[in-house]
Structures are given as structure tokens and as C-alpha cells.
Design a protein around this motif. Sequence first.
Motif, mmCIF file in Angstrom:
data_model
loop_
_atom_site.group_PDB
_atom_site.id
_atom_site.type_symbol
_atom_site.label_atom_id
_atom_site.label_comp_id
_atom_site.label_asym_id
_atom_site.label_seq_id
_atom_site.Cartn_x
_atom_site.Cartn_y
_atom_site.Cartn_z
ATOM 1 N N ALA A 107 0.236 -0.699 12.514
ATOM 2 C CA ALA A 107 0.034 -0.864 13.949
ATOM 3 C C ALA A 107 -0.765 -2.119 14.283
ATOM 4 C CB ALA A 107 -0.669 0.366 14.519
ATOM 5 N N SER A 108 -1.342 -2.757 13.287
ATOM 6 C CA SER A 108 -2.159 -3.948 13.523
ATOM 7 C C SER A 108 -1.271 -5.186 13.665
ATOM 8 C CB SER A 108 -3.126 -4.167 12.362
ATOM 9 O OG SER A 108 -3.811 -5.387 12.509
ATOM 10 N N PRO A 109 -1.555 -6.013 14.660
ATOM 11 C CA PRO A 109 -0.788 -7.244 14.817
ATOM 12 C C PRO A 109 -1.272 -8.376 13.903
ATOM 13 C CG PRO A 109 -2.421 -7.088 16.546
ATOM 14 C CD PRO A 109 -2.528 -5.822 15.738
ATOM 15 N N THR A 110 -2.303 -8.106 13.104
ATOM 16 C CA THR A 110 -2.899 -9.130 12.250
ATOM 17 C C THR A 110 -1.915 -9.609 11.190
ATOM 18 O OG1 THR A 110 -5.055 -8.129 12.577
ATOM 19 C CG2 THR A 110 -4.831 -9.650 10.718
ATOM 20 N N THR A 111 -1.793 -10.912 11.061
ATOM 21 C CA THR A 111 -0.987 -11.498 9.993
ATOM 22 C C THR A 111 -1.935 -11.988 8.904
ATOM 23 O OG1 THR A 111 -1.002 -13.646 11.095
ATOM 24 C CG2 THR A 111 0.887 -12.208 11.537
ATOM 25 N N PRO A 112 -1.479 -12.029 7.671
ATOM 26 C CA PRO A 112 -2.380 -12.413 6.578
ATOM 27 C C PRO A 112 -2.705 -13.909 6.602
ATOM 28 C CG PRO A 112 -0.162 -12.182 5.764
ATOM 29 C CD PRO A 112 -0.133 -11.726 7.189
ATOM 30 N N ILE A 113 -3.891 -14.232 6.111
ATOM 31 C CA ILE A 113 -4.208 -15.641 5.903
ATOM 32 C C ILE A 113 -3.689 -16.084 4.542
ATOM 33 C CG2 ILE A 113 -6.220 -15.717 7.393
ATOM 34 C CD1 ILE A 113 -7.907 -15.605 4.718
ATOM 35 N N ALA A 114 -3.621 -15.133 3.593
ATOM 36 C CA ALA A 114 -3.162 -15.456 2.242
ATOM 37 C C ALA A 114 -1.694 -15.842 2.259
ATOM 38 C CB ALA A 114 -3.381 -14.273 1.316
ATOM 39 N N LEU A 115 -1.337 -16.717 1.338
ATOM 40 C CA LEU A 115 0.045 -17.145 1.163
ATOM 41 C C LEU A 115 0.484 -16.720 -0.224
ATOM 42 C CD1 LEU A 115 -0.485 -20.771 2.499
ATOM 43 C CD2 LEU A 115 0.410 -18.808 3.781
ATOM 44 N N ALA A 116 1.684 -16.146 -0.336
ATOM 45 C CA ALA A 116 2.180 -15.679 -1.626
ATOM 46 C C ALA A 116 3.523 -16.332 -1.916
ATOM 47 C CB ALA A 116 2.326 -14.166 -1.625
ATOM 48 N N TYR A 117 3.722 -16.687 -3.188
ATOM 49 C CA TYR A 117 4.953 -17.353 -3.616
ATOM 50 C C TYR A 117 5.396 -16.784 -4.955
ATOM 51 C CZ TYR A 117 3.390 -20.691 -0.133
ATOM 52 O OH TYR A 117 2.959 -21.266 1.025
#
Length: 176
Positions: A107-117
Motif C-alpha cells: 500500500a506504500s507509494p514509496t519507491t526504492p532508492i536502491a538499484l538492482a541489476y
Amino acid sequence: MAQSPGTARQIPEHAIMDYYYKQAYLGNQFVQASNLTAGATETPALLLICPAQNTVAFAVASQRSVFLSLRKLNCLTASQSAILRFYLAPTFSANGTAASIYNLRPASPTTPIALAYTIPTVSANGNFIGAISDPTYSSEASSLMVILDPGQSILVTMQASAAATAITTTLSWWEN
């Protein structure tokens, strides 16, 4: 409010506490899971980056860190085994393919700061910090917390007992 032993910090009576005695509801937990094919030689599998420039708008803008709390491996090929190795501060020339990251608080609109590849191009693995291994059809995990401050990254490499070994990996973390 109850007092936390040995500190002046107050913790709500009904706080949800995680394994590390953190208040899990104060942040968001993210997960990145991948289906990969490992071979008999160690190869880069995953790269998790905490960007150098990331801020959150509080009264004073502050940098955010990534609290990597779970690393998990499942080997899915019969009669084979696999190993994941973890390295801090790798040297890489290409990030690889962007991987999907999901917030475990839907339910949180927060997007991650971390980047994954996945499958980054790496010239130096970095500082070895640990490994987990797994035999066929079982699951192995590590819950040793690793804190990635802004500008830091972690590399995960994979290796199996034979070519074309199917594995799944899971990384899970909190962001402050």
C-alpha cells in the motif's frame, strides 16, 4: 510508550519489531528475486547499488542507506548444488540488466532508492564478505545485516557444481 532498555529512545507499546529489533513499520522493506542459470565457474549474478546522490526531504535533507538483511539461495536442478558469494565495493564497467524490485509494503507509494541489476560486467569482485551454498531442492539463507551507505554496492556471484544449474536468488532490505 515503553522505554527501550539502556537507551532514552521511546518505542510504541505495539510496535512491530523485526529480527534486528528495528521498528519495521517506520520504513519500507524491498525485495529483488531472480531466476538465474549458474555454471561451473564463478560469474557475476547480481549487483545492488545504493546511489551516491539520494536524499529524502525531512526538515534537513539527509542521505538514505540500504540495510540488506536477507540473502537467500535455492538450487532447483536435481543432483546439483550452488553457491553465492558476496563482495563489497566491486569494480564494474556495466551495471547489467535492470532487475525488478518490489515493496513488501504494497500500500506504500514509496519507491526504492536502491538499484538492482542482473549479470553485471565486473573487472574486480571487491572485498569478500561471505558465501552461502545450497544442495538440490533446498533453501539456504543468511540474515547477517550489511549496511550500504550512499555510493556503496554489493556484488553477488554464482557458481554451481555443473553447467546449466537453475537457481533462484532473493535479496531483501530496508531503507531508512
